[in-house]
Motif scaffolding. Structure first.
Motif, short mmCIF file in Angstrom:
data_model
loop_
_atom_site.label_atom_id
_atom_site.label_comp_id
_atom_site.label_asym_id
_atom_site.label_seq_id
_atom_site.Cartn_x
_atom_site.Cartn_y
_atom_site.Cartn_z
N UNK A 26 0.83 -1.21 0.00
CA UNK A 26 0.00 0.00 0.00
C UNK A 26 0.86 1.26 0.00
N UNK A 27 1.94 1.24 0.78
CA UNK A 27 2.84 2.39 0.82
C UNK A 27 3.51 2.61 -0.54
N UNK A 28 3.93 1.51 -1.16
CA UNK A 28 4.59 1.60 -2.46
C UNK A 28 3.63 2.14 -3.52
N UNK A 29 2.43 1.59 -3.57
CA UNK A 29 1.46 2.04 -4.57
C UNK A 29 0.98 3.46 -4.29
N UNK A 30 0.91 3.85 -3.03
CA UNK A 30 0.52 5.22 -2.68
C UNK A 30 1.56 6.21 -3.19
N UNK A 31 2.83 5.88 -3.00
CA UNK A 31 3.90 6.75 -3.49
C UNK A 31 3.87 6.86 -5.01
N UNK A 32 3.64 5.74 -5.68
CA UNK A 32 3.57 5.75 -7.13
C UNK A 32 2.36 6.56 -7.61
N UNK A 33 1.25 6.49 -6.88
CA UNK A 33 0.06 7.24 -7.26
C UNK A 33 0.26 8.75 -7.14
N UNK A 34 1.20 9.15 -6.29
CA UNK A 34 1.45 10.58 -6.09
C UNK A 34 2.43 11.16 -7.11
N UNK A 35 3.03 10.32 -7.94
CA UNK A 35 4.04 10.81 -8.88
C UNK A 35 3.50 11.88 -9.83
N UNK A 36 2.33 11.70 -10.47
CA UNK A 36 1.84 12.77 -11.36
C UNK A 36 1.67 14.10 -10.64
N UNK A 37 1.28 14.06 -9.37
CA UNK A 37 1.16 15.30 -8.59
C UNK A 37 2.53 15.94 -8.40
N UNK A 38 3.54 15.09 -8.12
CA UNK A 38 4.90 15.61 -7.94
C UNK A 38 5.41 16.22 -9.24
N UNK A 39 5.06 15.63 -10.39
CA UNK A 39 5.46 16.19 -11.68
C UNK A 39 4.78 17.54 -11.90
N UNK A 40 3.52 17.61 -11.53
CA UNK A 40 2.79 18.88 -11.68
C UNK A 40 3.37 19.98 -10.79
N UNK A 41 4.01 19.56 -9.68
CA UNK A 41 4.59 20.53 -8.75
C UNK A 41 6.05 20.87 -9.07
N UNK A 42 6.59 20.27 -10.14
CA UNK A 42 7.93 20.67 -10.54
C UNK A 42 8.92 19.56 -10.79
N UNK A 43 8.57 18.31 -10.50
CA UNK A 43 9.47 17.21 -10.79
C UNK A 43 9.63 17.10 -12.31
N UNK A 44 10.84 16.78 -12.82
CA UNK A 44 11.04 16.68 -14.27
C UNK A 44 9.98 15.79 -14.94
N UNK A 45 9.42 16.30 -16.03
CA UNK A 45 8.30 15.62 -16.69
C UNK A 45 8.67 14.24 -17.21
N UNK A 46 9.96 14.04 -17.57
CA UNK A 46 10.33 12.75 -18.14
C UNK A 46 10.26 11.63 -17.10
N UNK A 47 10.18 11.99 -15.82
CA UNK A 47 10.04 10.97 -14.79
C UNK A 47 8.76 10.18 -14.96
N UNK A 48 7.70 10.85 -15.39
CA UNK A 48 6.42 10.15 -15.56
C UNK A 48 6.54 9.10 -16.66
N UNK A 49 7.21 9.46 -17.75
CA UNK A 49 7.43 8.50 -18.84
C UNK A 49 8.32 7.35 -18.39
#
Length: 331
Positions: A26-49
């Protein structure tokens, strides 16, 4: 004892503490689910790909872990199922049928039949012989894909559209596609976890430790292993479907023996027999590959020795290391 035999006989780390598995997952999937939000907040966009690609390979690594980590079967041709899923997707889209609800059943049937036929032959052997015969079947699929001149042959097949779902173009949006892949990975994780925890899973694990004793108790070890092999192949075929849609390109390289070796590395890197370890291993493998490739085009010359050193000097992979840091073992 050879290195591959050592991998097959490494005690599965998925046994001791089953209550921890849902928490870690659950912790692992929760962190993965938050990745698009982190990209929207400034994380490099290529991370999502990058992470989307890693999650696709995590599905394949998870499927391999079912037969390798739980069943003790070291398959060196597992990438052929990725190729089957990718080519079925590419061919159907090229022929004008992009509906995922039609493509996925065809992939399941094609992957399942190939696994059933090749598994029935391969599972008559053990050890190095099993490894070599799965490698042979994998290469057979590779050369067959190269011979498909109508669909690109050795040059591969470019897809000019992605699959649709019930007529909706859900894969066109990068974030939406990411969550679909993440949801599919979560579903596969639940499915494999349920299988491992079932009576079938216990028999599969027992057959790994002592097949003769399991046979004496009345179970058909060959049948149990074949069913696990077919399930594993179908799940890997699903990863091929997503990979084709992600890259919008299909190539014989998807099912090369090098790709099969990478899947084994992912499982070993995360922790053989640990289901969430397969996911962590795929993420770590793709991230390391991306970082090293950003520094030099000869990154494989660095990455290879690093993997060898990691396998030689660690036990239980990343999950095992994390367990030791916590002062205990992980699931």
């Amino acid at each position: 004892m050879s290195a591959v035999d050592a991998i097959a006989e490494t005690p599965a780390v998925a046994t001791p503490l089953p209550k921890r598995r849902p928490i870690i997952a659950l912790a692992l999937f929760a962190l993965l689910a938050l990745l698009p939000l982190a990209v929207a907040l400034g994380l490099p966009a290529h991370w999502l790909t990058l992470v989307t690609r890693a999650l696709i390979f995590a599905i394949a690594a998870l499927s391999l872990d079912l037969i390798l980590g739980i069943g003790g079967l070291v398959s060196f041709g597992h990438a052929v199922f990725i190729g089957i899923g990718a080519y079925v997707t590419g061919i159907m889209i090229t022929e004008g049928q992009a509906e995922a609800l039609l493509i996925l059943p065809v992939i399941a049937v094609a992957s399942g039949l190939f696994a059933a036929v090749t598994g029935a032959v391969s599972l008559r052997t053990r050890g190095v012989a099993f490894i070599m015969i799965t490698l042979a079947f994998g290469q057979m699929g590779f050369f067959l894909a190269q011979a498909l001149s109508a669909y690109g042959g050795d040059d591969g097949l470019t897809l000019y559209q992605r699959s649709t779902v019930a007529g909706f173009d859900l894969f066109a949006n990068r974030t939406g596609f990411y969550y679909i892949v993440l949801g599919a990975l979560a579903g596969c994780y639940w499915l494999v976890g349920t299988i491992v925890a079932s009576r079938f899973g216990r028999v599969l694990r027992a057959a790994r430790e002592n097949p003769t004793r399991v046979t004496v108790t009345g179970y058909d070890v060959g049948r149990v292993r074949l069913i696990a092999y077919v399930i594993s192949g179908v799940i890997a075929g699903l990863s091929g479907f997503f990979l084709a849609n992600h890259t919008e390109f299909v190539s014989p390289a998807f099912m090369s023996w090098q790709r099969s070796g990478e899947l084994i590395f992912m499982v070993v890197l995360g922790g053989v027999g640990s289901l969430h370890g397969a996911i962590i291993g795929a993420l770590a493998f793709l991230f390391a590959e991306d970082v090293l490739a950003s520094y030099t085009e000869h990154w494989k010359a660095i990455f290879g020795p690093l993997i060898v050193l990691f396998v030689l000097f660690t036990r239980g992979g990343i999950v095992g290391i994390l367990g030791k840091l916590r002062g205990g073992r992980d699931d």
